[in-house]
Scaffold this motif. Structure first.
Motif, PDB file in Angstrom:
ATOM      1  N   THR A   1      18.092  10.060 -30.422  1.00 23.16           N
ATOM      2  CA  THR A   1      19.264   9.491 -29.755  1.00 23.16           C
ATOM      3  C   THR A   1      18.848   8.230 -28.993  1.00 23.16           C
ATOM      4  OG1 THR A   1      18.915  10.677 -27.679  1.00 23.16           O
ATOM      5  CG2 THR A   1      20.181  11.824 -29.413  1.00 23.16           C
ATOM      6  N   PRO A   2      19.805   7.386 -28.619  1.00 23.63           N
ATOM      7  CA  PRO A   2      19.462   6.218 -27.809  1.00 23.63           C
ATOM      8  C   PRO A   2      18.734   6.594 -26.506  1.00 23.63           C
ATOM      9  CG  PRO A   2      21.644   5.933 -28.726  1.00 23.63           C
ATOM     10  CD  PRO A   2      21.223   7.347 -29.057  1.00 23.63           C
ATOM     11  N   ALA A   3      19.154   7.684 -25.869  1.00 29.54           N
ATOM     12  CA  ALA A   3      18.486   8.106 -24.627  1.00 29.54           C
ATOM     13  C   ALA A   3      17.040   8.532 -24.901  1.00 29.54           C
ATOM     14  CB  ALA A   3      19.258   9.251 -23.974  1.00 29.54           C
ATOM     15  N   GLU A   4      16.823   9.230 -26.008  1.00 30.25           N
ATOM     16  CA  GLU A   4      15.456   9.638 -26.366  1.00 30.25           C
ATOM     17  C   GLU A   4      14.599   8.428 -26.697  1.00 30.25           C
ATOM     18  OE1 GLU A   4      16.204  14.082 -28.206  1.00 30.25           O
ATOM     19  OE2 GLU A   4      16.662  12.333 -29.447  1.00 30.25           O
ATOM     20  N   ASN A   5      15.166   7.465 -27.414  1.00 25.22           N
ATOM     21  CA  ASN A   5      14.422   6.240 -27.724  1.00 25.22           C
ATOM     22  C   ASN A   5      14.099   5.465 -26.457  1.00 25.22           C
ATOM     23  OD1 ASN A   5      13.730   5.795 -30.552  1.00 25.22           O
ATOM     24  ND2 ASN A   5      15.914   6.074 -30.916  1.00 25.22           N
ATOM     25  N   ALA A   6      15.010   5.455 -25.493  1.00 29.76           N
ATOM     26  CA  ALA A   6      14.735   4.787 -24.218  1.00 29.76           C
ATOM     27  C   ALA A   6      13.592   5.486 -23.495  1.00 29.76           C
ATOM     28  CB  ALA A   6      15.993   4.771 -23.346  1.00 29.76           C
ATOM     29  N   ALA A   7      13.556   6.812 -23.557  1.00 29.97           N
ATOM     30  CA  ALA A   7      12.455   7.560 -22.938  1.00 29.97           C
ATOM     31  C   ALA A   7      11.133   7.237 -23.628  1.00 29.97           C
ATOM     32  CB  ALA A   7      12.735   9.062 -22.988  1.00 29.97           C
ATOM     33  N   ILE A   8      11.157   7.108 -24.953  1.00 25.63           N
ATOM     34  CA  ILE A   8       9.950   6.731 -25.701  1.00 25.63           C
ATOM     35  C   ILE A   8       9.502   5.331 -25.283  1.00 25.63           C
ATOM     36  CG2 ILE A   8       9.036   6.183 -28.000  1.00 25.63           C
ATOM     37  CD1 ILE A   8       9.362   9.147 -27.701  1.00 25.63           C
ATOM     38  N   ASP A   9      10.443   4.402 -25.166  1.00 26.23           N
ATOM     39  CA  ASP A   9      10.106   3.037 -24.743  1.00 26.23           C
ATOM     40  C   ASP A   9       9.427   3.052 -23.369  1.00 26.23           C
ATOM     41  OD1 ASP A   9      11.160   2.022 -27.072  1.00 26.23           O
ATOM     42  OD2 ASP A   9      13.075   1.428 -26.164  1.00 26.23           O
ATOM     43  N   THR A  10       9.937   3.872 -22.471  1.00 30.02           N
ATOM     44  CA  THR A  10       9.330   3.981 -21.137  1.00 30.02           C
ATOM     45  C   THR A  10       7.922   4.520 -21.227  1.00 30.02           C
ATOM     46  OG1 THR A  10      11.497   4.298 -20.119  1.00 30.02           O
ATOM     47  CG2 THR A  10       9.589   5.060 -18.862  1.00 30.02           C
ATOM     48  N   LEU A  11       7.736   5.560 -22.042  1.00 32.83           N
ATOM     49  CA  LEU A  11       6.391   6.129 -22.215  1.00 32.83           C
ATOM     50  C   LEU A  11       5.426   5.107 -22.823  1.00 32.83           C
ATOM     51  CD1 LEU A  11       7.268   9.685 -23.575  1.00 32.83           C
ATOM     52  CD2 LEU A  11       6.283   9.127 -21.338  1.00 32.83           C
ATOM     53  N   CYS A  12       5.904   4.324 -23.766  1.00 32.28           N
ATOM     54  CA  CYS A  12       5.044   3.332 -24.424  1.00 32.28           C
ATOM     55  C   CYS A  12       4.681   2.177 -23.494  1.00 32.28           C
ATOM     56  CB  CYS A  12       5.722   2.806 -25.685  1.00 32.28           C
ATOM     57  SG  CYS A  12       5.753   4.026 -27.018  1.00 32.28           S
ATOM     58  N   ALA A  13       5.478   1.958 -22.466  1.00 34.52           N
ATOM     59  CA  ALA A  13       5.196   0.875 -21.519  1.00 34.52           C
ATOM     60  C   ALA A  13       4.130   1.271 -20.502  1.00 34.52           C
ATOM     61  CB  ALA A  13       6.472   0.466 -20.794  1.00 34.52           C
ATOM     62  N   GLU A  14       3.837   2.573 -20.408  1.00 37.57           N
ATOM     63  CA  GLU A  14       2.818   3.038 -19.469  1.00 37.57           C
ATOM     64  C   GLU A  14       1.431   2.704 -20.002  1.00 37.57           C
ATOM     65  OE1 GLU A  14       3.445   7.231 -18.947  1.00 37.57           O
ATOM     66  OE2 GLU A  14       5.391   6.936 -17.994  1.00 37.57           O
ATOM     67  N   PRO A  15       0.439   2.592 -19.093  1.00 37.30           N
ATOM     68  CA  PRO A  15      -0.930   2.357 -19.564  1.00 37.30           C
ATOM     69  C   PRO A  15      -1.381   3.516 -20.444  1.00 37.30           C
ATOM     70  CG  PRO A  15      -0.788   2.212 -17.165  1.00 37.30           C
ATOM     71  CD  PRO A  15       0.544   2.684 -17.650  1.00 37.30           C
ATOM     72  N   PRO A  16      -2.209   3.234 -21.437  1.00 37.27           N
ATOM     73  CA  PRO A  16      -2.662   4.305 -22.327  1.00 37.27           C
ATOM     74  C   PRO A  16      -3.507   5.330 -21.573  1.00 37.27           C
ATOM     75  CG  PRO A  16      -3.786   2.264 -22.851  1.00 37.27           C
ATOM     76  CD  PRO A  16      -2.762   1.947 -21.793  1.00 37.27           C
ATOM     77  N   LEU A  17      -3.438   6.559 -22.029  1.00 37.11           N
ATOM     78  CA  LEU A  17      -4.276   7.615 -21.467  1.00 37.11           C
ATOM     79  C   LEU A  17      -5.713   7.404 -21.922  1.00 37.11           C
ATOM     80  CD1 LEU A  17      -1.956  10.665 -22.176  1.00 37.11           C
ATOM     81  CD2 LEU A  17      -2.331   9.528 -19.971  1.00 37.11           C
ATOM     82  N   PRO A  18      -6.696   7.848 -21.122  1.00 38.38           N
ATOM     83  CA  PRO A  18      -8.081   7.736 -21.583  1.00 38.38           C
ATOM     84  C   PRO A  18      -8.273   8.534 -22.878  1.00 38.38           C
ATOM     85  CG  PRO A  18      -7.969   8.477 -19.294  1.00 38.38           C
ATOM     86  CD  PRO A  18      -6.572   8.452 -19.824  1.00 38.38           C
ATOM     87  N   THR A  19      -9.056   7.980 -23.773  1.00 37.51           N
ATOM     88  CA  THR A  19      -9.326   8.641 -25.038  1.00 37.51           C
ATOM     89  C   THR A  19     -10.409   9.688 -24.827  1.00 37.51           C
ATOM     90  OG1 THR A  19      -8.772   6.601 -26.194  1.00 37.51           O
ATOM     91  CG2 THR A  19      -9.976   8.273 -27.436  1.00 37.51           C
TER      92      THR A  19
END
Length: 97
Positions: A75-93
């Motif tokens: 859904t658009p709301a789920e995609n917006a949540a994904i966009d927010t998650l992708c904007a965060e710094p990456p987690l340590p590998t």
């Protein structure tokens, strides 16, 4: 929004192409990293690999495959949540060993 239970479907041929590219990059970059550690390769070697093997285009294609699946199945709301998650710094590998 908790998206951890959501699943995506991908065309098998596209999933296989992405998996093959990612596997090639992981194996090759691991080997190049070992060569750098032993002193038989340098940053230029990595740059040549990226250019020779069209890494940027192939990674862009992988991102496109995943983005299309997300855009068409969430859904658009789920995609917006994904966009927010992708904007965060990456987690340590985590170390695979």
């Amino acid at each position: 929004m908790d998206l951890s239970g959501r699943e995506l479907r991908l065309p098998l041929d596209e999933a296989v192409a992405v998996l093959r590219d990612l596997d090639a990059f992981v194996v090759s970059l691991d080997r190049l990293g070992s060569r750098m550690a032993s002193g038989t390769a340098d940053a230029r070697t990595i740059g040549e690999f990226v250019l020779t093997h069209d890494v940027t285009r192939r990674l862009s294609h992988a991102r496109h495959v995943l983005s299309v699946a997300l855009d068409t199945q969430l859904t658009p709301a789920e995609n917006a949540a994904i966009d927010t998650l992708c904007a965060e710094p990456p987690l340590p590998t985590p170390d695979p060993d």
